[in-house]
Write an enzyme that holds these catalytic residues in place. Structure first.
Site, PDB file in Angstrom:
ATOM      1  N   TYR A 135      11.232   2.811 -28.168  1.00 33.73           N
ATOM      2  CA  TYR A 135      11.309   4.015 -27.341  1.00 33.73           C
ATOM      3  C   TYR A 135      12.773   4.352 -27.040  1.00 33.73           C
ATOM      4  CZ  TYR A 135      10.741   7.151 -23.385  1.00 33.73           C
ATOM      5  OH  TYR A 135      10.817   8.236 -22.539  1.00 33.73           O
ATOM      6  N   ASP A 136      13.522   3.317 -26.647  1.00 35.31           N
ATOM      7  CA  ASP A 136      14.940   3.550 -26.335  1.00 35.31           C
ATOM      8  C   ASP A 136      15.692   4.089 -27.544  1.00 35.31           C
ATOM      9  OD1 ASP A 136      14.552   2.768 -23.800  1.00 35.31           O
ATOM     10  OD2 ASP A 136      15.264   0.708 -24.077  1.00 35.31           O
ATOM     11  N   CYS A 180      23.995  -2.548  19.128  1.00 31.68           N
ATOM     12  CA  CYS A 180      24.975  -3.290  19.914  1.00 31.68           C
ATOM     13  C   CYS A 180      26.331  -3.032  19.253  1.00 31.68           C
ATOM     14  CB  CYS A 180      24.616  -4.772  19.871  1.00 31.68           C
ATOM     15  SG  CYS A 180      25.954  -5.848  20.359  1.00 31.68           S
ATOM     16  N   LYS A 224     -13.068   9.977   5.113  1.00 25.99           N
ATOM     17  CA  LYS A 224     -11.958   9.034   5.322  1.00 25.99           C
ATOM     18  C   LYS A 224     -12.472   7.648   5.665  1.00 25.99           C
ATOM     19  CE  LYS A 224      -8.164  10.876   6.978  1.00 25.99           C
ATOM     20  NZ  LYS A 224      -6.801  11.164   6.655  1.00 25.99           N
ATOM     21  N   LEU A 257      -8.199  19.806   3.816  1.00 22.98           N
ATOM     22  CA  LEU A 257      -9.641  19.530   3.808  1.00 22.98           C
ATOM     23  C   LEU A 257     -10.103  19.112   5.183  1.00 22.98           C
ATOM     24  CD1 LEU A 257      -9.876  17.349   0.577  1.00 22.98           C
ATOM     25  CD2 LEU A 257     -10.706  19.685   0.853  1.00 22.98           C
ATOM     26  N   LYS A 312      -9.156  10.109  -2.614  1.00 20.92           N
ATOM     27  CA  LYS A 312      -8.195  10.887  -1.829  1.00 20.92           C
ATOM     28  C   LYS A 312      -6.929  10.047  -1.696  1.00 20.92           C
ATOM     29  CE  LYS A 312      -7.796  13.670   2.318  1.00 20.92           C
ATOM     30  NZ  LYS A 312      -6.489  13.230   2.737  1.00 20.92           N
ATOM     31  N   TYR A 317      -4.905  16.995  -9.195  1.00 20.79           N
ATOM     32  CA  TYR A 317      -6.318  17.079  -8.853  1.00 20.79           C
ATOM     33  C   TYR A 317      -6.878  18.498  -8.759  1.00 20.79           C
ATOM     34  CZ  TYR A 317      -4.098  17.341  -4.227  1.00 20.79           C
ATOM     35  OH  TYR A 317      -3.296  17.666  -3.180  1.00 20.79           O
ATOM     36  N   CYS A 360      24.354 -10.409  23.857  1.00 19.38           N
ATOM     37  CA  CYS A 360      25.754 -10.580  24.252  1.00 19.38           C
ATOM     38  C   CYS A 360      26.149  -9.701  25.427  1.00 19.38           C
ATOM     39  CB  CYS A 360      26.682 -10.329  23.067  1.00 19.38           C
ATOM     40  SG  CYS A 360      26.818  -8.585  22.647  1.00 19.38           S
ATOM     41  N   CYS A 407      23.213  -5.241  25.278  1.00 19.24           N
ATOM     42  CA  CYS A 407      22.625  -6.057  24.224  1.00 19.24           C
ATOM     43  C   CYS A 407      21.947  -7.288  24.824  1.00 19.24           C
ATOM     44  CB  CYS A 407      23.722  -6.476  23.241  1.00 19.24           C
ATOM     45  SG  CYS A 407      23.187  -7.742  22.087  1.00 19.24           S
ATOM     46  N   ASP A 441       9.396  -1.020 -25.976  1.00 16.90           N
ATOM     47  CA  ASP A 441      10.413  -0.309 -25.203  1.00 16.90           C
ATOM     48  C   ASP A 441      11.686  -0.123 -26.019  1.00 16.90           C
ATOM     49  OD1 ASP A 441       8.470  -0.510 -23.394  1.00 16.90           O
ATOM     50  OD2 ASP A 441       9.720  -1.290 -21.776  1.00 16.90           O
ATOM     51  N   CYS A 467      29.047  -9.976  18.289  1.00 12.52           N
ATOM     52  CA  CYS A 467      27.802 -10.348  18.985  1.00 12.52           C
ATOM     53  C   CYS A 467      27.172 -11.562  18.296  1.00 12.52           C
ATOM     54  CB  CYS A 467      26.839  -9.177  18.958  1.00 12.52           C
ATOM     55  SG  CYS A 467      25.158  -9.588  19.444  1.00 12.52           S
ATOM     56  N   GLU A 489     -13.743  12.496  -5.979  1.00 12.66           N
ATOM     57  CA  GLU A 489     -12.448  11.924  -6.401  1.00 12.66           C
ATOM     58  C   GLU A 489     -11.870  11.066  -5.296  1.00 12.66           C
ATOM     59  OE1 GLU A 489      -9.916  15.193  -7.395  1.00 12.66           O
ATOM     60  OE2 GLU A 489     -11.337  15.956  -8.877  1.00 12.66           O
ATOM     61  N   ASP A 492      -3.224   8.964  -0.633  1.00 14.81           N
ATOM     62  CA  ASP A 492      -2.435   9.153   0.579  1.00 14.81           C
ATOM     63  C   ASP A 492      -0.979   9.345   0.201  1.00 14.81           C
ATOM     64  OD1 ASP A 492      -1.793   9.401   3.162  1.00 14.81           O
ATOM     65  OD2 ASP A 492      -1.935   7.273   3.656  1.00 14.81           O
TER      66      ASP A 492
HETATM   67  S1  IVH Z   1      -8.410  18.590  -3.303  1.00 18.71           S
HETATM   68  C1  IVH Z   1      -8.404  22.804  -0.728  1.00 18.71           C
HETATM   69  N1  IVH Z   1      -8.217  16.185  -4.123  1.00 18.71           N
HETATM   70  O1  IVH Z   1      -5.688  15.773   0.869  1.00 18.71           O
HETATM   71  C2  IVH Z   1      -7.733  21.494  -0.817  1.00 18.71           C
HETATM   72  N2  IVH Z   1      -6.905  16.792  -2.236  1.00 18.71           N
HETATM   73  O2  IVH Z   1      -6.639  17.068   3.473  1.00 18.71           O
HETATM   74  C3  IVH Z   1      -8.173  20.807  -2.060  1.00 18.71           C
HETATM   75  N3  IVH Z   1      -5.521  14.966  -1.367  1.00 18.71           N
HETATM   76  O3  IVH Z   1      -3.662  18.608   1.083  1.00 18.71           O
HETATM   77  C4  IVH Z   1      -7.570  19.495  -2.100  1.00 18.71           C
HETATM   78  N4  IVH Z   1      -6.148  13.465  -2.836  1.00 18.71           N
HETATM   79  O4  IVH Z   1      -2.768  16.563  -0.140  1.00 18.71           O
HETATM   80  C5  IVH Z   1      -7.800  17.061  -3.213  1.00 18.71           C
HETATM   81  N5  IVH Z   1      -8.217  14.065  -5.024  1.00 18.71           N
HETATM   82  C6  IVH Z   1      -7.760  14.943  -4.114  1.00 18.71           C
HETATM   83  C7  IVH Z   1      -6.810  14.598  -3.117  1.00 18.71           C
HETATM   84  C8  IVH Z   1      -6.412  15.547  -2.186  1.00 18.71           C
HETATM   85  C9  IVH Z   1      -5.384  13.710  -1.786  1.00 18.71           C
HETATM   86  C10 IVH Z   1      -4.823  15.530  -0.190  1.00 18.71           C
HETATM   87  C11 IVH Z   1      -4.117  16.823  -0.450  1.00 18.71           C
HETATM   88  C12 IVH Z   1      -4.643  17.795   0.546  1.00 18.71           C
HETATM   89  C13 IVH Z   1      -5.229  16.896   1.575  1.00 18.71           C
HETATM   90  C14 IVH Z   1      -6.372  17.595   2.240  1.00 18.71           C
END
Ligand code: IVH
Length: 674
Positions: free
Chosen positions: A34-35, A430, A313, A81, A116, A225, A415, A412, A31, A435, A114, A118
């Site tokens: 890098y700095d 409150c 899911k 999706l 998914k 993605y 109090c 409250c 690091d 309090c 892949e 969140d």
């Molecule tokens: S592909 C046509 N790949 O899931 C949509 N989506 O419910 C193609 N998401 O809006 C999406 N990981 O925000 C894709 N590996 C992944 C993902 C992913 C999360 C989310 C994305 C999308 C939502 C769909």
């Protein structure tokens, strides 16, 4: 001009190291080195301001956005999706694919699978290699221009190889790592703010801040993605395209898999079910998509979903239990939070008996009442929450059997003063600053380990000191006499003496701890250390204007305003005066930057074999930054640092919910304090 070439070379080099560090997680230089590169680039750019370009790593954090973000229309809609929740539904999806591709033999349909993530979907547009725009998904057709905030994500390249594409829009998911989420929530709670319910909300909040400098501090990250469009498009499959994105140094997830047939795609569902929990980001399922772009084209899409992909899911861990009671807790800032007392139930390996109900609106929306059977869920295995009420059936279905809707108290609960809900907030507060419930919470915070660190001043003692009227503010602690304390319930002479000496000792805690202890909204431990280092004495800080405060890096208008209001208020001035009279040190001691170390007040346990440094070195380093290293894990442990083949301690840490760091995370913590 030589300087221009030097600057170009440095930018390339730094870009390369950013990619190794932030995308590949395998830095090849220290690091410090890098700095040094970054500093050299800054110097050259200062000397040759004409050579500063927007893709320079020094230009990640740019100007603030006024009031609101501009709307952007997506050139290609961002679809979402279709969700599936079991194998049958995924199988049905595969059948639809087969039907849509009648001329294609089943065994030549490949699937790209892949994780998914969140988080939040965003689109990044590059023109002639330069990142020109970053936008939120919005409703899929139109989003918001959050370019300035997205530029602060270090894994997003500001520039890509121009030879490849004239124009390309890549899409991905911005997320907040779990560790960062925990850190921010601890900080928020310490500052009297409501914690975020899950990493997704925290990320959404950070992306929509008007000040990119604050977004930059939130350590957001992204996985790319997909592409929205690319010109030209020489690819035949999604997987090929992903490989190219990886080569272009986009952060592509390493768990992406190409499955030669549907069965092996299905097998991955089981494969990832538990594995996802070990990742440092939230994964709520898998995305299963047809690999061939020609097949995709043939299958087409509905107005909402593509027909060539589906999301599977994973179910969140849930349990059913009963709401025994709904109680209201008064926080340090007077916030009144409704909390459900639950019939204890086991979920994701721990017993849950309480769940926050957040606020009045949340309870109304879900119509949660005492006596209801409810589904609770551990959101991201972190904070339990009430998902929904189970419709009463049979005898209980008669309305008379159900308790009345919950009403927030109008006064409250502690109090009986009036409570107030500001128009633009969801919380009731409150209004009585005296309090006792607020005072108790403030005292707990004041004496906590990272604040004044007063040992032996536990909740039971605070309770009695406040209820008996002996302590009405912080300064009263410093006039307590040993015999007065000894007369409290369950307090032996010896413990009374211990408490008094701990109180006396805390007088010398120093400015950074004092500032944190005072509980100014938005001034947490880190900000307090920063202020103490900069101003050295409370007196100087009191005399500093809002404008001066606001200009400091990492301070900004919100903190400056809050601090100034606090310090100017008469009651606070008087209290500070009293603290001063009673001998509380209001200066920061020691040599400037070394004192009030970054890890001050934190306790670590080291386990397993470390590779970057020996355990002894790690210990010394932590100690030199003010942290403590102990050998056994307890509730007081803040972090467990786990090397390879860490044993039983790891399990214990998980049980107690203590964050576990790997060496890299430790290194980062030691450098930046988070
Ligand atoms: S592909 C046509 N790949 O899931 C949509 N989506 O419910 C193609 N998401 O809006 C999406 N990981 O925000 C894709 N590996 C992944 C993902 C992913 C999360 C989310 C994305 C999308 C939502 C769909």
């Amino acid at each position: 001009m030589m300087a221009r070439q030097d600057i170009e070379d440095l930018k390339q080099t730094i870009h390369h190291h950013d990619h190794l560090y932030y995308v590949k997680n395998s830095p090849s230089i220290s690091d410090q080195e890098y700095d040094r590169l970054l500093r050299r680039l800054r110097e050259l750019e200062t000397a040759h301001p004409k050579c500063v370009t927007p893709d320079s790593p020094t230009q990640r954090v740019g100007g603030k956005v006024d009031e609101r973000f501009k709307a952007v229309v997506h050139p290609v809609p961002m679809l979402s999706l279709d969700n599936t929740y079991n194998v049958d539904e995924v199988w049905a999806f595969h059948q639809r694919v087969l039907k849509g591709l009648p001329d294609v033999p089943e065994d030549s349909i490949e699937y790209a699978v892949e994780l998914k993530f969140d988080g939040l979907a965003v689109a990044l547009t590059y023109e002639n290699g330069l990142l020109v725009r970053g936008a939120t998904r919005g409703d899929g057709l139109q989003g918001e221009d959050i370019t300035a905030n997205l530029r602060t994500l270090r894994s997003i390249p500001l520039k890509i190889d121009t030879e490849s594409f004239k124009r390309i829009e890549v899409r991905g998911e911005v997320y907040m790592p779990k560790k960062e989420f925990e850190r921010i929530n601890v900080e928020r709670e310490a500052e009297g703010e409501a914690p975020f319910a899950n990493p997704r909300n925290a990320a959404a909040g950070a992306l929509r801040l008007l000040d990119p400098a604050i977004t930059a501090q939130r350590k957001l990250d992204i996985f790319i993605y997909a592409v929205g469009f690319l010109e030209p498009n020489p690819f035949k499959t999604h997987y090929e395209l992903q490989e190219k994105l990886d080569v272009l140094r986009f952060p592509v997830n390493k768990h992406n898999r190409l499955c030669k047939n549907f069965e092996s795609a299905l097998a991955l569902i089981e494969g990832f079910r538990d594995k996802r929990k070990e990742l440092d980001y939230e994964v709520d399922g898998l995305v299963i998509q047809v690999n061939s772009l020609a097949h995709r084209k043939k299958l087409g899409e509905t107005s909402k979903f593509p027909r060539w992909a589906v999301a599977y899911k994973y179910e969140a861990e849930q349990a059913v239990t009963e709401i025994m009671d709904i109680v209201c807790q008064v926080g340090r800032t007077g916030s009144i939070t409704p909390v459900a007392e639950l019939k204890p139930v086991l979920i994701s390996g721990s017993t849950v008996s309480r769940a926050t109900l957040h606020n009045e609106d949340e309870i109304k929306r879900k119509d949660i009442r005492v006596g209801d059977q409810v589904v609770i869920e551990k959101a991201g295995e972190i904070i339990p929450k009430v998902i929904r009420v189970i419709e009463p059936s049979g005898e209980q279905a008669q309305p008379a059997k159900r308790a009345r809707p919950f009403k927030m108290p109008t006064t409250c609960p502690e109090c009986q003063s009036l409570v107030h809900r500001p128009e633009d907030e969801a919380v009731w507060r409150c209004v009585n600053s005296a309090c006792p419930a607020q005072l108790k919470e403030r005292l707990k915070h004041f004496s906590s380990r990272k604040a004044m660190d007063i040992d032996h001043l536990g909740p039971a003692v605070i309770e009695q000191l406040v209820d008996s009227g002996r302590v009405k503010n912080f300064s009263d602690l410093y006039t307590l006499k040993t015999d007065e304390v000894a007369s409290l319930e369950r307090m032996a002479d010896k413990s009374a003496q211990n408490l008094i000496s701990a109180i006396v000792k805390s007088k010398l805690a120093g400015l950074s701890r004092l500032l944190h202890a005072l509980g100014v909204r938005h001034v947490g431990q880190r900000t307090a250390i920063l202020l103490a280092r900069k101003f050295r004495s409370l007196k100087i800080l009191q005399e500093t204007s809002y404008d001066e405060l606001e200009k400091i890096d990492e301070i900004g208008p919100v903190i400056a305003e809050s601090l100034k209001t606090f310090l100017d208020r008469d009651t606070n001035r008087q209290e500070i005066e009293r603290l001063l009279e009673r001998g509380i040190l209001m200066e920061e001691q020691g040599d400037a930057p070394e004192s009030g170390g970054l890890l001050e007040g934190w306790q670590f346990v080291l386990t397993g074999a470390l590779t970057r440094f020996t355990r002894e070195e790690a210990k010394e380093k932590i100690q030199s930054l003010g942290g403590r290293v102990t050998s056994t894990i307890s509730k007081k442990t803040d972090y467990v640092v786990a090397g390879t083949s860490a044993g039983s301690k790891l399990g214990k840490a998980q049980q107690l919910g203590i964050p576990i760091l790997d060496e890299e995370a430790l290194q980062k913590l030691m450098e930046s304090g988070h």
